[in-house]
Scaffold this motif. Sequence first.
Motif, PDB file in Angstrom:
ATOM      1  N   ALA A 172       0.826  -1.206   0.000  1.00 39.46           N
ATOM      2  CA  ALA A 172       0.000   0.000   0.000  1.00 39.46           C
ATOM      3  C   ALA A 172       0.862   1.258   0.000  1.00 39.46           C
ATOM      4  CB  ALA A 172      -0.931  -0.007   1.210  1.00 39.46           C
ATOM      5  N   TYR A 173       1.931   1.269   0.795  1.00 40.39           N
ATOM      6  CA  TYR A 173       2.847   2.407   0.769  1.00 40.39           C
ATOM      7  C   TYR A 173       3.365   2.643  -0.656  1.00 40.39           C
ATOM      8  CZ  TYR A 173       3.353   2.543   5.926  1.00 40.39           C
ATOM      9  OH  TYR A 173       3.142   2.678   7.274  1.00 40.39           O
ATOM     10  N   GLY A 174       3.838   1.577  -1.279  1.00 39.81           N
ATOM     11  CA  GLY A 174       4.382   1.706  -2.625  1.00 39.81           C
ATOM     12  C   GLY A 174       3.347   2.159  -3.628  1.00 39.81           C
ATOM     13  N   LEU A 175       2.120   1.680  -3.494  1.00 38.79           N
ATOM     14  CA  LEU A 175       1.057   2.042  -4.427  1.00 38.79           C
ATOM     15  C   LEU A 175       0.714   3.531  -4.303  1.00 38.79           C
ATOM     16  CD1 LEU A 175      -2.085  -0.139  -5.112  1.00 38.79           C
ATOM     17  CD2 LEU A 175      -2.208   2.340  -5.141  1.00 38.79           C
ATOM     18  N   VAL A 176       0.609   4.021  -3.072  1.00 38.75           N
ATOM     19  CA  VAL A 176       0.281   5.436  -2.857  1.00 38.75           C
ATOM     20  C   VAL A 176       1.397   6.330  -3.397  1.00 38.75           C
ATOM     21  CG1 VAL A 176      -0.070   7.198  -1.092  1.00 38.75           C
ATOM     22  CG2 VAL A 176      -1.233   5.003  -0.893  1.00 38.75           C
ATOM     23  N   ILE A 177       2.644   5.944  -3.154  1.00 37.32           N
ATOM     24  CA  ILE A 177       3.774   6.731  -3.656  1.00 37.32           C
ATOM     25  C   ILE A 177       3.796   6.733  -5.180  1.00 37.32           C
ATOM     26  CG2 ILE A 177       6.298   6.772  -3.815  1.00 37.32           C
ATOM     27  CD1 ILE A 177       6.329   5.768  -0.894  1.00 37.32           C
ATOM     28  N   ALA A 178       3.595   5.572  -5.781  1.00 32.18           N
ATOM     29  CA  ALA A 178       3.580   5.483  -7.242  1.00 32.18           C
ATOM     30  C   ALA A 178       2.441   6.306  -7.836  1.00 32.18           C
ATOM     31  CB  ALA A 178       3.463   4.025  -7.678  1.00 32.18           C
ATOM     32  N   THR A 179       1.303   6.335  -7.145  1.00 34.23           N
ATOM     33  CA  THR A 179       0.175   7.141  -7.623  1.00 34.23           C
ATOM     34  C   THR A 179       0.535   8.617  -7.649  1.00 34.23           C
ATOM     35  OG1 THR A 179      -1.429   5.533  -6.765  1.00 34.23           O
ATOM     36  CG2 THR A 179      -2.230   7.760  -7.201  1.00 34.23           C
ATOM     37  N   GLY A 180       1.187   9.090  -6.589  1.00 39.19           N
ATOM     38  CA  GLY A 180       1.609  10.489  -6.553  1.00 39.19           C
ATOM     39  C   GLY A 180       2.577  10.828  -7.672  1.00 39.19           C
ATOM     40  N   LEU A 221      -7.581   2.994  -0.860  1.00 35.23           N
ATOM     41  CA  LEU A 221      -8.562   3.674  -1.702  1.00 35.23           C
ATOM     42  C   LEU A 221      -8.682   5.141  -1.308  1.00 35.23           C
ATOM     43  CD1 LEU A 221     -10.792   3.664  -3.846  1.00 35.23           C
ATOM     44  CD2 LEU A 221     -12.393   2.933  -2.054  1.00 35.23           C
ATOM     45  N   LEU A 222      -8.841   5.401  -0.018  1.00 33.73           N
ATOM     46  CA  LEU A 222      -9.003   6.778   0.441  1.00 33.73           C
ATOM     47  C   LEU A 222      -7.719   7.581   0.256  1.00 33.73           C
ATOM     48  CD1 LEU A 222     -11.144   6.262   3.674  1.00 33.73           C
ATOM     49  CD2 LEU A 222     -11.893   6.950   1.398  1.00 33.73           C
ATOM     50  N   GLY A 223      -6.565   6.951   0.525  1.00 33.61           N
ATOM     51  CA  GLY A 223      -5.303   7.649   0.338  1.00 33.61           C
ATOM     52  C   GLY A 223      -5.060   8.009  -1.112  1.00 33.61           C
ATOM     53  N   SER A 224      -5.341   7.076  -2.015  1.00 32.48           N
ATOM     54  CA  SER A 224      -5.131   7.323  -3.445  1.00 32.48           C
ATOM     55  C   SER A 224      -6.106   8.363  -3.983  1.00 32.48           C
ATOM     56  CB  SER A 224      -5.273   6.013  -4.231  1.00 32.48           C
ATOM     57  OG  SER A 224      -4.313   5.060  -3.810  1.00 32.48           O
ATOM     58  N   VAL A 225      -7.363   8.278  -3.542  1.00 32.79           N
ATOM     59  CA  VAL A 225      -8.350   9.266  -3.983  1.00 32.79           C
ATOM     60  C   VAL A 225      -7.969  10.652  -3.470  1.00 32.79           C
ATOM     61  CG1 VAL A 225     -10.747  10.020  -3.713  1.00 32.79           C
ATOM     62  CG2 VAL A 225     -10.246   7.625  -4.228  1.00 32.79           C
ATOM     63  N   ALA A 226      -7.468  10.722  -2.247  1.00 32.11           N
ATOM     64  CA  ALA A 226      -7.034  12.011  -1.698  1.00 32.11           C
ATOM     65  C   ALA A 226      -5.899  12.605  -2.526  1.00 32.11           C
ATOM     66  CB  ALA A 226      -6.601  11.839  -0.237  1.00 32.11           C
ATOM     67  N   VAL A 227      -4.952  11.764  -2.925  1.00 35.30           N
ATOM     68  CA  VAL A 227      -3.851  12.242  -3.763  1.00 35.30           C
ATOM     69  C   VAL A 227      -4.393  12.779  -5.080  1.00 35.30           C
ATOM     70  CG1 VAL A 227      -1.829  11.520  -5.088  1.00 35.30           C
ATOM     71  CG2 VAL A 227      -2.103  10.760  -2.726  1.00 35.30           C
ATOM     72  N   MET A 228      -5.343  12.058  -5.671  1.00 33.28           N
ATOM     73  CA  MET A 228      -5.940  12.515  -6.926  1.00 33.28           C
ATOM     74  C   MET A 228      -6.638  13.854  -6.758  1.00 33.28           C
ATOM     75  SD  MET A 228      -7.537   8.880  -8.197  1.00 33.28           S
ATOM     76  CE  MET A 228      -6.543   7.385  -8.180  1.00 33.28           C
ATOM     77  N   GLY A 387       4.927  16.547  -2.021  1.00 35.42           N
ATOM     78  CA  GLY A 387       3.759  16.832  -1.203  1.00 35.42           C
ATOM     79  C   GLY A 387       2.642  15.833  -1.411  1.00 35.42           C
ATOM     80  N   LEU A 388       2.418  15.450  -2.661  1.00 33.50           N
ATOM     81  CA  LEU A 388       1.374  14.459  -2.951  1.00 33.50           C
ATOM     82  C   LEU A 388       1.704  13.121  -2.306  1.00 33.50           C
ATOM     83  CD1 LEU A 388       0.664  15.194  -6.723  1.00 33.50           C
ATOM     84  CD2 LEU A 388      -0.804  15.740  -4.771  1.00 33.50           C
ATOM     85  N   MET A 389       2.949  12.697  -2.425  1.00 31.57           N
ATOM     86  CA  MET A 389       3.343  11.431  -1.816  1.00 31.57           C
ATOM     87  C   MET A 389       3.224  11.489  -0.296  1.00 31.57           C
ATOM     88  SD  MET A 389       6.606  10.137  -4.113  1.00 31.57           S
ATOM     89  CE  MET A 389       7.434  11.716  -4.316  1.00 31.57           C
ATOM     90  N   ALA A 390       3.682  12.586   0.300  1.00 34.36           N
ATOM     91  CA  ALA A 390       3.648  12.716   1.755  1.00 34.36           C
ATOM     92  C   ALA A 390       2.221  12.712   2.281  1.00 34.36           C
ATOM     93  CB  ALA A 390       4.373  13.992   2.182  1.00 34.36           C
ATOM     94  N   MET A 391       1.348  13.488   1.654  1.00 35.61           N
ATOM     95  CA  MET A 391      -0.030  13.565   2.127  1.00 35.61           C
ATOM     96  C   MET A 391      -0.788  12.259   1.860  1.00 35.61           C
ATOM     97  SD  MET A 391      -0.411  16.310   3.782  1.00 35.61           S
ATOM     98  CE  MET A 391       1.193  15.757   4.395  1.00 35.61           C
ATOM     99  N   GLY A 392      -0.469  11.597   0.751  1.00 37.76           N
ATOM    100  CA  GLY A 392      -1.087  10.295   0.504  1.00 37.76           C
ATOM    101  C   GLY A 392      -0.709   9.290   1.573  1.00 37.76           C
ATOM    102  N   LEU A 393       0.573   9.275   1.950  1.00 40.08           N
ATOM    103  CA  LEU A 393       1.028   8.369   3.005  1.00 40.08           C
ATOM    104  C   LEU A 393       0.387   8.711   4.342  1.00 40.08           C
ATOM    105  CD1 LEU A 393       4.846   8.164   2.159  1.00 40.08           C
ATOM    106  CD2 LEU A 393       3.168   6.316   1.923  1.00 40.08           C
ATOM    107  N   MET A 394       0.274  10.013   4.644  1.00 42.13           N
ATOM    108  CA  MET A 394      -0.303  10.412   5.924  1.00 42.13           C
ATOM    109  C   MET A 394      -1.771  10.029   6.021  1.00 42.13           C
ATOM    110  SD  MET A 394       0.510  11.696   8.784  1.00 42.13           S
ATOM    111  CE  MET A 394      -0.331  12.246  10.267  1.00 42.13           C
ATOM    112  N   ILE A 395      -2.511  10.277   4.954  1.00 38.36           N
ATOM    113  CA  ILE A 395      -3.933   9.918   4.962  1.00 38.36           C
ATOM    114  C   ILE A 395      -4.093   8.405   5.024  1.00 38.36           C
ATOM    115  CG2 ILE A 395      -6.045   9.957   3.577  1.00 38.36           C
ATOM    116  CD1 ILE A 395      -5.076  12.731   2.566  1.00 38.36           C
ATOM    117  N   TRP A 396      -3.250   7.682   4.274  1.00 42.03           N
ATOM    118  CA  TRP A 396      -3.315   6.215   4.345  1.00 42.03           C
ATOM    119  C   TRP A 396      -3.092   5.751   5.788  1.00 42.03           C
ATOM    120  CZ3 TRP A 396      -0.731   2.070   6.158  1.00 42.03           C
ATOM    121  CH2 TRP A 396      -1.142   0.815   5.721  1.00 42.03           C
TER     122      TRP A 396
END
Length: 435
Positions: A172-180, A221-228, A387-396
């Motif tokens: 999940a960490y890797g997925l959120v970072i890759a999404t950002g 899901l919520l972390g990735s949507v937040a990044v988007m 910033g996108l990666m950091a906030m995605g990780l934090m929300i996740w």
Amino acid sequence: MSSLSRWWPLAPAIAPVLLLAVPVEYGNGSSTSAHVSVADAASAFLVLFCAVRLVRHRARPLTPVAAFVLGIPAVGFAVATITAADPVAALPGFVRYLQVFVVVPAAVVLLLRDARDFRVVAGSFVVLALIQGTLGVHQYVTRTGASYMGSDIRAVGTFGPTDVMGMATVVAYGLVIATGLALRPAQGAPPWLRPAAAATAVALTLPLALSFSRGAWIATLLGSVAVMLLTGLRQAARALAAVVAVAVVLVGGFGVGSQAVSARFSSITRVTDTPDQSVTDRYTMWAAAVSMWREEPASGVGLKGFPAHRDGHSSLGLSSGSDTAGAGRAFQRQPLLSPHSMYLLVLSEQGLIGATALFGSWAALLVGGVRRLTGARRSRKSAVDCGLMAMGLMIWQTVDFLYADIGGPSTALTGIVFGLVAWWALAEPETSSSV
């Protein structure tokens, strides 16, 4: 500056991440949370390295705001340790909490010099996720994973059946970072980075699905949507459409784990109607944690106090433990030592004092990070991807903590994640926004 001298100082931050690719064996009946992993040892070296570097080179210390935000949780940890019925037994918990939420994040903030350093450390998470995810898919295909519904198909990577959340967390960490990275690569990034990051995010959805971790699914899901959404509504709409299309193709078109995954996914909406024993145990332990807090509302029952007070606050519906098997290990009963909710664990063991300090620190990181990201987007600075990666990780992390808590080898990563988030939210603007 040579390439080696430029990047070698990041090795202490990368080592705890990549070392989690090494399998860790525990004896039967032992809890992963009771052991010091090789990643824990590496994170201790990270702290020592930063301390020596700070003294020897007179490197910049933390800003007053950063020192306060990262240091205030230590007050709650100390109070919960001193007021515990057995302060000596609570001491390991004090050390663990300091490691994850204070000293390792502070060390990461001190170590990172600019956005390029951030990207390198974040990239190591993606590498680990690909390694663990590949092994997890292999476990599902060859039926050599952890036991799930009578079959050894649960993807757990190298973490084994006693830490079924380990691989899900890493992936999940890797997925959120890759999404950002896929949504907003840095200025001047090579043209292949965006499609490679998008392909990586898509690939990591498969092992995440095969982990059968409902909490990780929801958090991702919520972390990735937040990044988007943080990239803008128009780009978010396009990204969400692509995600839906990929999900339809993977699960509907190719039937990747469709029956088992679909059954697990649909169970999310049934946990209050016909819960299985694992859900019943979780609800029972949540109620026990609330009961402990009501008994000691100010300081809680003390760090590491939940297991000792659990039975006195639980109903008869609580089982004696969870069954674990598969992934090369024999059947064993794993004791239920926490409520599987970080928020309730902190509330029960540290009371309002500890909860206010720790959760207030997290809220400051989240607010500060979103505020800085908004400013970076308006000024079109190149570190928006960080910033996108950091906030995605934090929300996740904050969402996942609703259903999980610290414990197991992957906990070493949590401290580095909070360090990355803190660097973005609290570092000086000219440092965090540099190319």
